[in-house]
Design a protein around this motif. Structure first.
Motif, PDB file in Angstrom:
ATOM      1  N   ILE A  16      -3.497   9.020   1.720  1.00  0.00           N
ATOM      2  CA  ILE A  16      -3.328   8.304   2.982  1.00  0.00           C
ATOM      3  C   ILE A  16      -1.867   8.425   3.397  1.00  0.00           C
ATOM      4  O   ILE A  16      -0.968   7.881   2.739  1.00  0.00           O
ATOM      5  N   GLU A  17      -1.617   9.163   4.464  1.00  0.00           N
ATOM      6  CA  GLU A  17      -0.252   9.290   4.961  1.00  0.00           C
ATOM      7  C   GLU A  17       0.184   7.987   5.631  1.00  0.00           C
ATOM      8  O   GLU A  17      -0.627   7.296   6.246  1.00  0.00           O
ATOM      9  N   ASP A  18       1.461   7.681   5.519  1.00  0.00           N
ATOM     10  CA  ASP A  18       1.994   6.418   6.046  1.00  0.00           C
ATOM     11  C   ASP A  18       1.096   5.265   5.623  1.00  0.00           C
ATOM     12  O   ASP A  18       0.652   4.452   6.420  1.00  0.00           O
ATOM     13  N   GLY A  19       0.839   5.223   4.307  1.00  0.00           N
ATOM     14  CA  GLY A  19      -0.069   4.226   3.768  1.00  0.00           C
ATOM     15  C   GLY A  19       0.645   3.009   3.214  1.00  0.00           C
ATOM     16  O   GLY A  19       1.879   2.957   3.138  1.00  0.00           O
ATOM     17  N   ALA A  20      -0.159   2.044   2.823  1.00  0.00           N
ATOM     18  CA  ALA A  20       0.371   0.809   2.251  1.00  0.00           C
ATOM     19  C   ALA A  20      -0.590   0.292   1.191  1.00  0.00           C
ATOM     20  O   ALA A  20      -1.802   0.512   1.259  1.00  0.00           O
ATOM     21  N   VAL A  21      -0.037  -0.421   0.226  1.00  0.00           N
ATOM     22  CA  VAL A  21      -0.809  -1.071  -0.835  1.00  0.00           C
ATOM     23  C   VAL A  21      -0.228  -2.469  -1.020  1.00  0.00           C
ATOM     24  O   VAL A  21       0.998  -2.631  -1.099  1.00  0.00           O
ATOM     25  N   ALA A  22      -1.106  -3.461  -1.099  1.00  0.00           N
ATOM     26  CA  ALA A  22      -0.652  -4.846  -1.292  1.00  0.00           C
ATOM     27  C   ALA A  22      -1.397  -5.459  -2.467  1.00  0.00           C
ATOM     28  O   ALA A  22      -2.552  -5.115  -2.742  1.00  0.00           O
ATOM     29  N   TRP A  23      -0.707  -6.362  -3.151  1.00  0.00           N
ATOM     30  CA  TRP A  23      -1.368  -7.064  -4.250  1.00  0.00           C
ATOM     31  C   TRP A  23      -0.793  -8.466  -4.428  1.00  0.00           C
ATOM     32  O   TRP A  23       0.369  -8.735  -4.121  1.00  0.00           O
ATOM     33  N   VAL A  24      -1.680  -9.348  -4.898  1.00  0.00           N
ATOM     34  CA  VAL A  24      -1.360 -10.761  -5.085  1.00  0.00           C
ATOM     35  C   VAL A  24      -1.981 -11.207  -6.408  1.00  0.00           C
ATOM     36  O   VAL A  24      -3.137 -10.844  -6.710  1.00  0.00           O
TER      37      VAL A  24
ATOM     38  N   PRO B 144       0.997  -9.987   2.707  1.00  0.00           N
ATOM     39  CA  PRO B 144       0.627 -11.298   2.135  1.00  0.00           C
ATOM     40  C   PRO B 144       1.770 -12.290   2.314  1.00  0.00           C
ATOM     41  O   PRO B 144       2.946 -11.906   2.355  1.00  0.00           O
ATOM     42  N   PRO B 145       1.460 -13.549   2.421  1.00  0.00           N
ATOM     43  CA  PRO B 145       2.511 -14.568   2.597  1.00  0.00           C
ATOM     44  C   PRO B 145       3.550 -14.507   1.486  1.00  0.00           C
ATOM     45  O   PRO B 145       3.208 -14.438   0.299  1.00  0.00           O
ATOM     46  N   GLY B 146       4.818 -14.513   1.885  1.00  0.00           N
ATOM     47  CA  GLY B 146       5.923 -14.530   0.924  1.00  0.00           C
ATOM     48  C   GLY B 146       6.095 -13.254   0.127  1.00  0.00           C
ATOM     49  O   GLY B 146       6.805 -13.240  -0.894  1.00  0.00           O
ATOM     50  N   ALA B 147       5.493 -12.148   0.566  1.00  0.00           N
ATOM     51  CA  ALA B 147       5.498 -10.924  -0.230  1.00  0.00           C
ATOM     52  C   ALA B 147       6.845 -10.216  -0.212  1.00  0.00           C
ATOM     53  O   ALA B 147       7.578 -10.263   0.781  1.00  0.00           O
ATOM     54  N   GLU B 148       7.135  -9.543  -1.312  1.00  0.00           N
ATOM     55  CA  GLU B 148       8.242  -8.593  -1.365  1.00  0.00           C
ATOM     56  C   GLU B 148       7.780  -7.316  -0.678  1.00  0.00           C
ATOM     57  O   GLU B 148       6.731  -6.772  -1.012  1.00  0.00           O
ATOM     58  N   GLU B 149       8.544  -6.837   0.286  1.00  0.00           N
ATOM     59  CA  GLU B 149       8.202  -5.589   0.968  1.00  0.00           C
ATOM     60  C   GLU B 149       9.019  -4.455   0.370  1.00  0.00           C
ATOM     61  O   GLU B 149      10.242  -4.517   0.338  1.00  0.00           O
ATOM     62  N   VAL B 150       8.330  -3.439  -0.091  1.00  0.00           N
ATOM     63  CA  VAL B 150       8.980  -2.273  -0.687  1.00  0.00           C
ATOM     64  C   VAL B 150       8.820  -1.110   0.272  1.00  0.00           C
ATOM     65  O   VAL B 150       7.698  -0.767   0.660  1.00  0.00           O
ATOM     66  N   ASP B 151       9.931  -0.506   0.666  1.00  0.00           N
ATOM     67  CA  ASP B 151       9.896   0.633   1.579  1.00  0.00           C
ATOM     68  C   ASP B 151       9.561   1.892   0.796  1.00  0.00           C
ATOM     69  O   ASP B 151      10.341   2.344  -0.051  1.00  0.00           O
ATOM     70  N   GLY B 152       8.392   2.463   1.064  1.00  0.00           N
ATOM     71  CA  GLY B 152       7.965   3.662   0.349  1.00  0.00           C
ATOM     72  C   GLY B 152       8.160   4.934   1.138  1.00  0.00           C
ATOM     73  O   GLY B 152       7.567   5.971   0.790  1.00  0.00           O
ATOM     74  N   THR B 153       8.997   4.917   2.145  1.00  0.00           N
ATOM     75  CA  THR B 153       9.207   6.106   2.964  1.00  0.00           C
ATOM     76  C   THR B 153       9.627   7.292   2.100  1.00  0.00           C
ATOM     77  O   THR B 153      10.589   7.208   1.328  1.00  0.00           O
ATOM     78  N   GLY B 154       8.892   8.380   2.215  1.00  0.00           N
ATOM     79  CA  GLY B 154       9.197   9.576   1.447  1.00  0.00           C
ATOM     80  C   GLY B 154       8.724   9.526   0.006  1.00  0.00           C
ATOM     81  O   GLY B 154       8.941  10.485  -0.752  1.00  0.00           O
ATOM     82  N   LEU B 155       8.083   8.420  -0.378  1.00  0.00           N
ATOM     83  CA  LEU B 155       7.627   8.245  -1.758  1.00  0.00           C
ATOM     84  C   LEU B 155       6.104   8.311  -1.824  1.00  0.00           C
ATOM     85  O   LEU B 155       5.415   8.374  -0.804  1.00  0.00           O
ATOM     86  N   TYR B 156       5.577   8.276  -3.037  1.00  0.00           N
ATOM     87  CA  TYR B 156       4.136   8.354  -3.269  1.00  0.00           C
ATOM     88  C   TYR B 156       3.702   7.159  -4.115  1.00  0.00           C
ATOM     89  O   TYR B 156       4.456   6.699  -4.980  1.00  0.00           O
ATOM     90  N   VAL B 157       2.477   6.701  -3.867  1.00  0.00           N
ATOM     91  CA  VAL B 157       1.904   5.607  -4.641  1.00  0.00           C
ATOM     92  C   VAL B 157       0.603   6.094  -5.274  1.00  0.00           C
ATOM     93  O   VAL B 157      -0.247   6.683  -4.598  1.00  0.00           O
TER      94      VAL B 157
ATOM     95  N   VAL C 243       3.974  -5.772  -1.262  1.00  0.00           N
ATOM     96  CA  VAL C 243       3.370  -4.749  -0.423  1.00  0.00           C
ATOM     97  C   VAL C 243       4.322  -3.558  -0.367  1.00  0.00           C
ATOM     98  O   VAL C 243       5.522  -3.717  -0.160  1.00  0.00           O
ATOM     99  N   VAL C 244       3.791  -2.374  -0.625  1.00  0.00           N
ATOM    100  CA  VAL C 244       4.544  -1.126  -0.497  1.00  0.00           C
ATOM    101  C   VAL C 244       4.085  -0.453   0.787  1.00  0.00           C
ATOM    102  O   VAL C 244       2.883  -0.223   0.978  1.00  0.00           O
ATOM    103  N   ARG C 245       5.034  -0.132   1.671  1.00  0.00           N
ATOM    104  CA  ARG C 245       4.679   0.421   2.977  1.00  0.00           C
ATOM    105  C   ARG C 245       5.273   1.808   3.192  1.00  0.00           C
ATOM    106  O   ARG C 245       6.266   2.185   2.576  1.00  0.00           O
ATOM    107  N   HIS C 246       4.629   2.553   4.103  1.00  0.00           N
ATOM    108  CA  HIS C 246       5.114   3.845   4.606  1.00  0.00           C
ATOM    109  C   HIS C 246       5.217   4.900   3.513  1.00  0.00           C
ATOM    110  O   HIS C 246       6.026   5.826   3.601  1.00  0.00           O
ATOM    111  N   ALA C 247       4.397   4.765   2.489  1.00  0.00           N
ATOM    112  CA  ALA C 247       4.335   5.769   1.433  1.00  0.00           C
ATOM    113  C   ALA C 247       3.095   6.640   1.621  1.00  0.00           C
ATOM    114  O   ALA C 247       2.189   6.304   2.388  1.00  0.00           O
TER     115      ALA C 247
END
Length: 894
Positions: free
Chosen positions: A58-66, A82-95, A44-48
């Motif tokens: 989408i400002e302060d958005g998130a995307v998750a995948w399994v 998602p359970p056991g997910a790697e969390e990626v901090d997307g602050t200041g970044l774009y997805v 999951v990538v958050r805060h991007a």
């Protein structure tokens, strides 16, 4: 209804074409992949800022995948982890979704460019539908790794365009497999590559004296091929009916014909047609051919005149896969305009920005940004999400995989890019790329798997060395607040009306002097020179025209230090080329007396287009030979300012070709020329009285070499390989030459030696492929590495005159890979002036007043020039391309 060029008989025959029967012969099916790409852990990538391509960001958005599939897209607070997910901090970044190239030749025209790697065209017959790009695809092509670093997750690999029908295209999901089968896009249909226009008639008619030699021959060839395919289908249908009715009497099955089998699959709709076609009239003809034969065209590729028939294409749901601003390389491309994609989108058509280039595929996001801003400047109201679709969802549609990828929607493939910097900016850098949820590129380590060609020390400039610099700062980071807000201040972004005053004063402008930026400055041009550059509060001199500078930036005009601008009008039209010798004369290896100034066309239509990129001047030179001759300095109003600017020499592969020998012979010939020129200079009287032995060149060539030996005429040496650069340095020491290195693919490896010798280097920053064995170590951060070592860098497009307008984009890419912003500007202004002893390139009193007024950062594609002055006189920022846009802005009534 518009008049159509094909006869009524052909068009009316469409109604009598029978429906295609169900498949009766087995279609070629790809073998199952032997490797499965499996996402090991949820992400999951958050805060991007999430740009899904289907709607607004989408400002302060998130995307998750399994398990390789997107599971959630939305605001960060609304997306569960998602359970056991790697969390990626997307602050200041774009997805964004993964970038998709709908027209690539990676793997079939691979690098290094060589006979061994040139597998893109089975140019042995006009119709070769039986071949497939899959069977030429080299998965170790280094370009594939570079593409991943540009955010690419899928691509359509097509055969070349020599043939009427070139064969099957190969849909690729960009993992790094061992075979073509391992990277085939699962479930995607093949495509059929067709080409209309000049290419087939040149390859077959001109070069081989066979059909087709005309456009009407092209059309006859398509019609005949599909007629044969229809007969082939009927033959199989007849046999199948007999087999079902009386198996013992049916006889043997018809012989398989792989060419006709492929065309039959096109008629059944199982293969998508991708049609190379530039001219508007030919697109209309090809639509008629398709209607008669009974197939659909998925997309016209290149399609630089699509804007002229955009209504027809949109009505038939035919996509347009084109470039942002590549044009002019042949007459078919002469009417290309940068608003092409925008105009197609405006009428509801499917526009796509493609690459057709191992370099362009690395920055398709930038190309989409350029096309967006050029359209907006012309009044076409497009959104960022529409521009993003040009390289994601619309490109997926061209490949027939829009239900699987191309946008960030739950259930689709987890093809995702995390960007530092806005994705449509020249400064954007992919930080991490996932294909099917699996990382293929990471900025910290490069591509997850190196090409076999680049393992070990084979190429130290390879794609794995990608984390060497940070993205560029914003103008605010540079302490600059100037930039026109186009949406709020139309006057700031409007072109400055052309005036004729001898004196012009810019008030409140943010000025780049050459040494740095001066905010709220008053800059005065008078008598063709920069008269003064003073801080805020200084009034304009009486009698000067005043130009409002608030929100605008003023820079010296940009100068390309190595082009053929003014020597070439249309790239492939010999009658418009004056950039080299022909016939027997081309065997001359020494051409020192040739002056490019004598061939400059002051009325070239390419000059005004270059001005639209902020370019005010260029070093223009002929090509070829060991010694090509003398360059000229020409301004983009067509004026030759200096006729003998520098002497140009070719080492490496071009030098070897010129002398038909080895590098040893190249250097022997150069030493002989320099020695004899020095002797000639000492013994002119003996030469005139024939008391000298035979010398290495003509009297005029030896005379032209005298200022070179005196150190008053710079010598520009094209050299890529380290050994060639060192050879040039040695010659410069021995003969006292004022040296400039051009090309410099491996110059970063000898940066300290170049710095010690005070030798500048002309680079094209985007050239990072091991294109040949002279450039195995090319890399994107070469400009930054050279500058850090103390080498003066000059930036050039090093090629097509029509693309000089993209000079600032080259500099922007150098900045994104670590070159300081101010130094990138100097690389196109004062550094060029110093290397060639030109009185331009600075905003200082006494400098020639070649200046450009911009809406914002000159290196960013969202900016544009709104005024240009050459020698203090304002020149118009208009071109033939703009006239074409105005002519076709409104579609004709039907």
């Amino acid at each position: 209804m518009r008049f159509r060029t094909l006869p009524l008989l052909l068009v009316s025959a469409c109604a009598t074409v029978p429906q295609a029967p169900p498949p009766v012969a087995p279609a070629a099916s790809p073998p199952a992949a032997t490797r499965v790409w499996k996402q090991a852990r949820a992400v999951v990538v958050r805060h991007a800022t999430v740009m899904p391509a289907t709607g607004p960001a989408i400002e302060d958005g998130a995307v998750a995948w399994v398990d390789g599939k997107l599971t959630a897209v939305g605001r960060s607070a609304e997306v569960a982890t998602p359970p056991g997910a790697e969390e990626v901090d997307g602050t200041g970044l774009y997805v964004t979704p993964g970038i998709i190239d709908a027209h690539s030749h990676l793997g079939v025209y691979a690098t290094p460019e060589s006979f061994s790697n040139s597998d893109g065209n089975e140019a042995t017959a006009p119709v070769t539908a039986e071949v497939s790009a899959e069977h030429s695809f080299w998965p170790q092509d280094p370009g594939l790794r570079r593409a991943a670093a540009g955010g690419v997750t899928s691509l359509l690999v097509l055969p070349g365009s020599a043939n009427l029908v070139g064969g099957r295209g190969f849909p690729v999901k960009l993992h790094f497999g061992r075979s073509a089968a391992e990277v085939r896009f699962p479930g995607a249909r093949d495509s059929l590559k067709m080409a209309c226009g000049e290419n087939p008639r040149r390859v077959y008619g001109q070069d081989r004296k066979m059909a087709p030699s005309t456009r009407m021959g092209n059309v006859a060839g398509y019609r005949q091929a599909f007629a044969q395919a229809r007969e082939y289908m009927d033959k199989w249908a007849d046999w199948t009916k007999k087999k079902e009715k009386s198996p013992d009497e049916a006889g043997p099955a018809p012989a398989r014909d792989l060419k006709l089998e492929t065309l039959a699959e096109v008629l059944r709709g199982n293969i998508l047609v991708q049609n190379h076609c530039y001219r508007a009239d030919e697109m209309e003809v090809m639509l008629q051919v398709a209607q008669e034969a009974g197939y659909s065209i998925r997309a016209f590729h290149h399609a630089l005149e699509a804007y002229k028939v955009r209504d027809s294409l949109a009505a038939k749901n035919v996509a347009v896969a084109t470039w942002a601003d590549w044009w002019g390389f042949k007459l078919e491309a002469w009417d290309g305009i940068p608003e092409n994609a925008g105009l197609v989108s405006q009428v509801g058509g499917k526009a796509v920005i493609h690459s057709d280039s191992a370099y362009g595929i690395q920055r398709l996001n930038q190309e989409a940004g350029k096309a967006l801003w050029r359209a907006r400047e012309s009044g076409i109201p497009l959104t960022e999400e529409e521009a993003l679709r040009w390289v994601t969802l619309n490109a997926a549609w061209v490949m027939g995989v829009e239900a699987l990828t191309g946008s960030l929607e739950p259930g689709k493939m987890a093809d995702v890019v995390l960007w530092k910097g806005h994705p449509l900016s020249v400064y954007a850098r992919a930080q991490r790329v996932w294909a099917d949820g699996v990382v293929t590129f990471d900025a910290a380590s490069g591509a997850v798997e190196a090409s076999d060609f680049e393992v070990g020390d084979m190429a130290r400039g390879s794609a794995r060395l990608v984390a060497s610099s940070a993205p560029a700062p914003s103008l605010a980071d540079l302490g600059l607040t100037a930039a026109c807000d186009v949406s709020r201040d139309a006057a700031c972004a409007a072109l400055v009306p052309v005036g004729t005053q001898a004196c012009t004063a810019f008030l409140g402008v943010t000025a780049f002097t050459g040494a740095g930026w001066m905010r709220d400055a008053t800059v005065v041009l008078d008598g063709g020179k920069v008269a003064s550059v003073k801080p805020a509060g200084v009034a304009a001199p009486t009698g000067c025209r005043t130009v409002e500078g608030k929100g605008r930036l003023l820079t010296p005009g940009l100068v390309d230090p190595l082009t053929q601008l003014g020597l070439v009008e249309v790239g492939q039209e010999s009658q418009s080329q004056d950039d080299g010798l022909r016939g027997d004369a081309d065997r001359r290896d020494v051409r020192a007396a040739l002056q490019s100034a004598d061939s400059v066309n002051p009325a070239s239509a390419v000059f005004p287009v270059a001005r639209l990129g902020g370019v005010t001047g260029a070093v223009t030179v002929q090509h070829g030979g060991l010694v090509s001759g003398q360059s000229a300095y020409v301004t983009t109003d067509g004026t030759v300012r200096r006729g003998a600017l520098a002497m140009h020499v070719n080492l490496g592969t071009p030098g070897r070709d010129a002398v038909s020998g080895s590098r040893a012979l190249v250097l022997e010939r150069l030493r002989e020329l320099l020695f004899d020129a020095r002797e000639y200079g000492r013994r002119k009287a003996d030469f005139e009285q024939r008391r000298m032995r035979d010398v290495a060149a003509s009297r005029l060539d030896l005379e032209a070499m005298q200022p070179v030996l005196a150190g008053t005429l710079p010598v520009v040496v094209v050299a890529q390989r380290v050994s060639d650069i060192r050879a040039a340095l040695a010659l410069a020491r021995e003969y006292g030459l004022e040296l400039v290195i051009a090309g410099g693919g491996e110059a970063w490896m000898v940066a300290s030696e170049l710095a010690a010798a005070k030798v500048p280097v002309i680079l094209q920053p985007t050239q990072n492929l091991p294109l040949d064995f002279d450039r195995l170590n090319s890399r994107l951060d070469a400009a930054a590495l050279l500058h850090a070592a103390g080498v003066k860098v000059l930036i050039s497009v090093l090629g097509e005159p029509a693309m000089v307008r993209t000079l600032a984009q080259e500099a922007g890419n150098a900045v994104s890979w670590g070159l300081p912003h101010a130094e990138a500007l100097r690389a196109m202004t004062s550094n060029v002036a110093e290397a060639f002893h030109l009185p331009v390139g600075r905003l200082v009193p006494g400098a020639v007043a070649d200046v450009v007024l911009w809406t914002g950062d000159p290196l960013e594609s969202s900016s544009r020039p709104v005024g240009m002055w050459l020698g203090g006189a304002q020149v118009p920022l208009v071109s033939r391309q703009q006239a074409l846009f105005e002519k076709h802005r409104v579609l004709p009534a039907k």
